[in-house]
Enzyme design. Structure first.
Site, mmCIF file in Angstrom:
data_model
loop_
_atom_site.group_PDB
_atom_site.id
_atom_site.type_symbol
_atom_site.label_atom_id
_atom_site.label_comp_id
_atom_site.label_asym_id
_atom_site.label_seq_id
_atom_site.Cartn_x
_atom_site.Cartn_y
_atom_site.Cartn_z
ATOM 1 N N GLU A 6 9.296 -13.237 -12.950
ATOM 2 C CA GLU A 6 8.484 -12.158 -12.385
ATOM 3 C C GLU A 6 7.938 -11.185 -13.426
ATOM 4 O O GLU A 6 6.853 -10.659 -13.256
ATOM 5 C CB GLU A 6 9.212 -11.415 -11.259
ATOM 6 C CG GLU A 6 10.371 -10.557 -11.694
ATOM 7 C CD GLU A 6 10.999 -9.771 -10.533
ATOM 8 O OE1 GLU A 6 12.188 -9.517 -10.593
ATOM 9 O OE2 GLU A 6 10.274 -9.411 -9.596
ATOM 10 N N HIS B 145 20.528 -34.680 -10.842
ATOM 11 C CA HIS B 145 19.823 -35.273 -9.698
ATOM 12 C C HIS B 145 18.317 -35.025 -9.773
ATOM 13 O O HIS B 145 17.625 -35.159 -8.760
ATOM 14 C CB HIS B 145 20.401 -34.722 -8.390
ATOM 15 C CG HIS B 145 21.847 -35.047 -8.216
ATOM 16 N ND1 HIS B 145 22.284 -36.321 -7.923
ATOM 17 C CD2 HIS B 145 22.963 -34.295 -8.354
ATOM 18 C CE1 HIS B 145 23.604 -36.329 -7.856
ATOM 19 N NE2 HIS B 145 24.043 -35.101 -8.124
ATOM 20 N N LYS C 209 14.160 -12.985 -12.472
ATOM 21 C CA LYS C 209 13.814 -11.855 -13.353
ATOM 22 C C LYS C 209 12.819 -12.322 -14.417
ATOM 23 O O LYS C 209 11.824 -11.677 -14.676
ATOM 24 C CB LYS C 209 15.045 -11.290 -14.071
ATOM 25 C CG LYS C 209 15.964 -10.404 -13.300
ATOM 26 C CD LYS C 209 15.425 -9.060 -12.876
ATOM 27 C CE LYS C 209 14.693 -9.143 -11.573
ATOM 28 N NZ LYS C 209 15.401 -9.034 -10.350
ATOM 29 N N ARG D 290 5.065 0.421 -5.865
ATOM 30 C CA ARG D 290 4.917 -0.399 -4.666
ATOM 31 C C ARG D 290 3.929 -1.550 -4.887
ATOM 32 O O ARG D 290 3.915 -2.491 -4.107
ATOM 33 C CB ARG D 290 4.443 0.475 -3.494
ATOM 34 C CG ARG D 290 5.454 1.529 -3.100
ATOM 35 C CD ARG D 290 4.886 2.475 -2.066
ATOM 36 N NE ARG D 290 4.561 1.792 -0.833
ATOM 37 C CZ ARG D 290 5.446 1.481 0.095
ATOM 38 N NH1 ARG D 290 6.706 1.806 -0.060
ATOM 39 N NH2 ARG D 290 5.080 0.854 1.192
ATOM 40 N N GLU E 25 19.026 -15.538 -9.949
ATOM 41 C CA GLU E 25 18.539 -14.181 -10.229
ATOM 42 C C GLU E 25 17.986 -14.095 -11.658
ATOM 43 O O GLU E 25 16.957 -13.459 -11.891
ATOM 44 C CB GLU E 25 19.687 -13.175 -10.000
ATOM 45 C CG GLU E 25 19.351 -11.729 -10.280
ATOM 46 C CD GLU E 25 18.208 -11.151 -9.449
ATOM 47 O OE1 GLU E 25 17.744 -11.799 -8.500
ATOM 48 O OE2 GLU E 25 17.751 -10.048 -9.790
ATOM 49 N N GLY F 153 -0.094 -2.165 5.889
ATOM 50 C CA GLY F 153 0.336 -3.192 6.850
ATOM 51 C C GLY F 153 -0.850 -4.031 7.284
ATOM 52 O O GLY F 153 -1.883 -4.065 6.604
ATOM 53 N N CYS G 236 0.815 -1.223 0.000
ATOM 54 C CA CYS G 236 0.000 0.000 0.000
ATOM 55 C C CYS G 236 0.844 1.268 0.000
ATOM 56 O O CYS G 236 1.939 1.295 0.558
ATOM 57 C CB CYS G 236 -0.890 0.023 1.225
ATOM 58 S SG CYS G 236 -1.880 -1.450 1.395
HETATM 59 O O1 M6R Z 1 13.412 -4.339 -0.452
HETATM 60 P P1 M6R Z 1 14.009 -5.713 -0.401
HETATM 61 O O2 M6R Z 1 15.335 -5.784 -1.070
HETATM 62 O O3 M6R Z 1 14.084 -6.253 0.995
HETATM 63 O O4 M6R Z 1 13.021 -6.636 -1.208
HETATM 64 C C1 M6R Z 1 13.194 -8.025 -1.238
HETATM 65 C C2 M6R Z 1 12.483 -8.665 -2.411
HETATM 66 O O5 M6R Z 1 11.109 -8.473 -2.305
HETATM 67 C C3 M6R Z 1 12.986 -8.089 -3.745
HETATM 68 O O6 M6R Z 1 14.366 -8.253 -3.856
HETATM 69 C C4 M6R Z 1 12.304 -8.785 -4.947
HETATM 70 O O7 M6R Z 1 12.639 -10.128 -5.010
HETATM 71 C C5 M6R Z 1 12.753 -8.075 -6.229
HETATM 72 N N1 M6R Z 1 12.088 -6.822 -6.384
HETATM 73 C C6 M6R Z 1 12.553 -8.914 -7.436
HETATM 74 O O8 M6R Z 1 13.069 -8.288 -8.562
#
Ligand code: M6R
Length: 610
Positions: free
Chosen positions: A490, A506, A487, A27, A483, A105, A2
């Site tokens: 997501e 395995h 990427k 966000r 990673e 929250g 939020c």
């Molecule tokens: O703000 P943070 O680095 O703690 O966030 C952790 C994850 O939510 C964040 O790294 C997320 O995996 C990435 N935005 C993905 O690209």
């Protein structure tokens, strides 16, 4: 998650609120709303149209007559309790329409509060946990007739982590603001009060920022053109400017942020080492003597930040010769970890607000361990709770998919490794200097990789028709594989997994066929030949092979493999350049499928719930 924007004063307009909400879109949200209040009344608008909600709110504002209001408060909601819908969108109002609340929250004890309030005759309009806050304020106000006390008592009853802003609609010159393990920042100019979940929402108006202390009710009022904050919070130094949250000439923030990586790393490394080679951290409440006694390092983080930590483990173990454990924050906290005052727990978090990592750090502190945070946000909750902080200086990252902060986090962690190695004398000072020089070469190598983006895109065109992607690597190539897979999944929703290359046989190799792409992270290292042997295994089973390498394998063309060529740097630093073609690949596939790489479905940039 939020987003909150609140304004009191002459600048309190529907336009200013919606512009702030637009800057918080990264966000993540599924609905949006706002309240506009003046001395003669108020108006509420809520929209639930998934990620079009802010654009529709913008249209509503455009179509509206500009009117003079005293206070305006907006919100983007990422549903937790109650599905995304107009009635569940914020702001929420009490039964008497005196108070409005926006909240980020979770109110963990909302059920019992709601039941109690229902028995007292309160009527609820939504299914949210948020709504109990505003009825609780109303209830307290009915008993004591004092708004400040009512809000304060209501806040005291709330359990969970949250940021809350309450507006008294009958006297709209004040905001009541509180946060607990969730982000909230206050700003002022000469005669306006602002509050928001994050600095980018306020960058074009605010002259002074303040951080909201944990669990402290701050009342901000604008009376006779003067802003008063009670109690006066600590000033927050912010060196971001509006150009950094503007997409500029780019099609999206992700491509801008990929391009910014050399600068992000250069800034993160800059000034960490003085003329005589002494490395410094930002805020160090642990003495060097104490740090010398560190026997074990535990790194916690989530998603991309976890992967950056995984990369750093190799340098920390190799240079500092201490055992390094790495764990997903949400698991660490519940496994009764063995910690002591000689354990250093390092939390890696771009936002510094991710609840899982914050809880892991607080668990670590409670067990007597020392804590250090790598964060991109000055004054973030984690930065404030830890014993030491090392800031990445990547600038605001708007795209949900992390790119430049990954590279900057690795850079900061490598600095930490060299700092500890210097302190513990596990490396000679001359070796530390040599490694620092090599680390300082990486931004140039990154620029070289960035200049190959069109080649990486051309290569990616050959992969568009494939169904599944597997990323493999050994040693530091393994977290890069994770990673790369993250990427791709997501922002393109393509099934993709990352594995240590030796693990394929395995189990995962059963998935390999001619619909699969295998991306091998194969920069030259001692394990290069072994990795190429794993590549042979998948090629033999029909997979399309893509190799990320700083030197193309001699026979790659002959075999029909694709190659992402990257510049050569020190092997332990290579993830910072190896990741670039993987980011470009994910971005290219996302855009070619007509998706928005900056705003993937279901995801939020800052995850402030467990
Ligand atoms: O703000 P943070 O680095 O703690 O966030 C952790 C994850 O939510 C964040 O790294 C997320 O995996 C990435 N935005 C993905 O690209």
């Amino acid at each position: 998650m939020c987003g909150i924007v609140g304004i009191v004063g002459d600048k309190a307009t529907a336009r200013a609120v919606v512009d702030g909400l637009k800057r918080l879109e990264y966000r993540g949200y599924d609905s949006a709303g706002m309240v506009l209040a003046s001395n003669v009344g108020f108006e509420v608008k809520r929209i639930s149209q998934d990620t079009s909600s802010v654009a529709l709110l913008d249209d509503w504002v455009n179509a509206k007559e500009v009117e003079k209001v005293s206070a305006a408060m907006g919100h983007t909601r990422w549903a937790t309790h109650g599905r995304p819908s107009e009635i569940n969108a914020h702001p929420h109002l009490d039964c008497s329409n005196q108070f409005a609340v926006v909240h980020n929250g979770i109110v963990e004890n909302y059920k019992e509060i709601r039941e109690r309030l229902l028995k007292l005759g309160h009527e609820f309009a939504s299914d949210t946990d948020t709504e109990v806050i505003v009825h609780l304020v109303e209830e307290r106000f009915r008993l004591n007739n004092d708004v400040h006390q009512a809000v304060s008592e209501a806040f005291e009853e709330l359990e969970g982590s949250m940021a809350v802003v309450v507006l008294n609609l009958k006297e709209p010159d004040s905001l009541y603001m509180m946060r607990r393990m969730a982000p909230l920042v206050i700003g002022t100019d000469l005669d306006n009060l602002f509050v928001a979940s994050d600095v980018p929402a306020l960058l074009d108006s605010v002259t002074t920022y303040f951080s909201v202390p944990e669990d402290t009710l701050i009342t901000g009022s604008v009376r006779r053109g003067k802003v008063v904050l009670e109690p006066v919070p600590e000033v927050l130094e912010v060196d971001w400017d509006i150009s950094k949250v503007d997409v500029g000439g780019y099609s999206d923030f992700m491509s801008k942020e990929i391009d910014e990586q050399p600068r992000a790393l250069r800034d993160t490394l800059a000034g960490r080492v003085d003329k005589v080679g002494v490395i410094s951290l930002d805020e160090l409440k642990i003495s060097p003597e104490e740090l010398k006694t560190v026997q074990k390092i535990v790194i916690v983080g989530c998603g991309t930040s976890l992967h950056a930590g995984m990369v750093a483990r190799y340098a920390l173990e190799h240079f500092v010769r201490v055992p390094v454990e790495i764990e997903v924050s949400s698991e660490f906290r519940y496994r009764d970890p063995v910690l002591s005052p000689t354990t250093l727990v390092v939390g890696v978090s771009q936002s510094g607000e991710t609840l899982d990592t914050m809880m892991a750090l607080s668990e670590a502190r409670a067990s007597g361990a020392r804590t250090l945070v790598i964060s991109n946000v000055v004054g973030s909750s984690m930065a404030r709770m830890a014993d030491a902080v090392l800031y990445t200086r990547a600038g605001p990252e708007i795209s949900v998919a992390s790119t430049k902060t990954f590279v900057a986090q690795i850079g900061a962690l490598e600095i930490l490794a060299l700092y500890l190695a210097d302190l513990k004398r596990t490396l000679f000072p001359s070796e530390v200097q040599e490694l620092i020089a090599k680390l300082n070469d990486v931004p140039n190598a990154l620029s070289e990789a960035i200049s190959s983006i069109s080649d990486y895109e051309k290569t990616t065109q050959t992969l568009l028709g494939y169904e599944r992607f597997y990323f493999i690597g050994r040693n530091v190539g393994y977290p890069v594989a994770l990673e790369g897979a993250l990427k791709l999944k997501e922002i393109t929703y393509t099934p993709s997994e990352g594995y240590p290359a030796g693990e394929l046989k395995h189990g995962p190799i059963a998935m390999i066929d001619d619909k699969a792409v295998v991306v091998a992270i194969a920069s030259k290292s001692a394990l290069y030949e072994k990795l190429l042997a794993n590549v042979e295994e998948v090629r033999a089973r029909g997979a399309k092979v893509v190799i990320v390498a700083n030197e193309a394998p001699v026979d790659s063309k002959l075999r029909g493999d694709e190659v992402f060529l990257v510049p050569r740097v020190h092997q332990l630093f290579s993830p910072m350049v190896d990741v670039v073609p993987l980011q470009v690949m994910a971005h290219y596939i996302s855009v070619s499928r007509g998706l928005d790489p900056d705003r993937p479905r279901n995801l939020a940039k800052t995850v402030t719930v467990e």
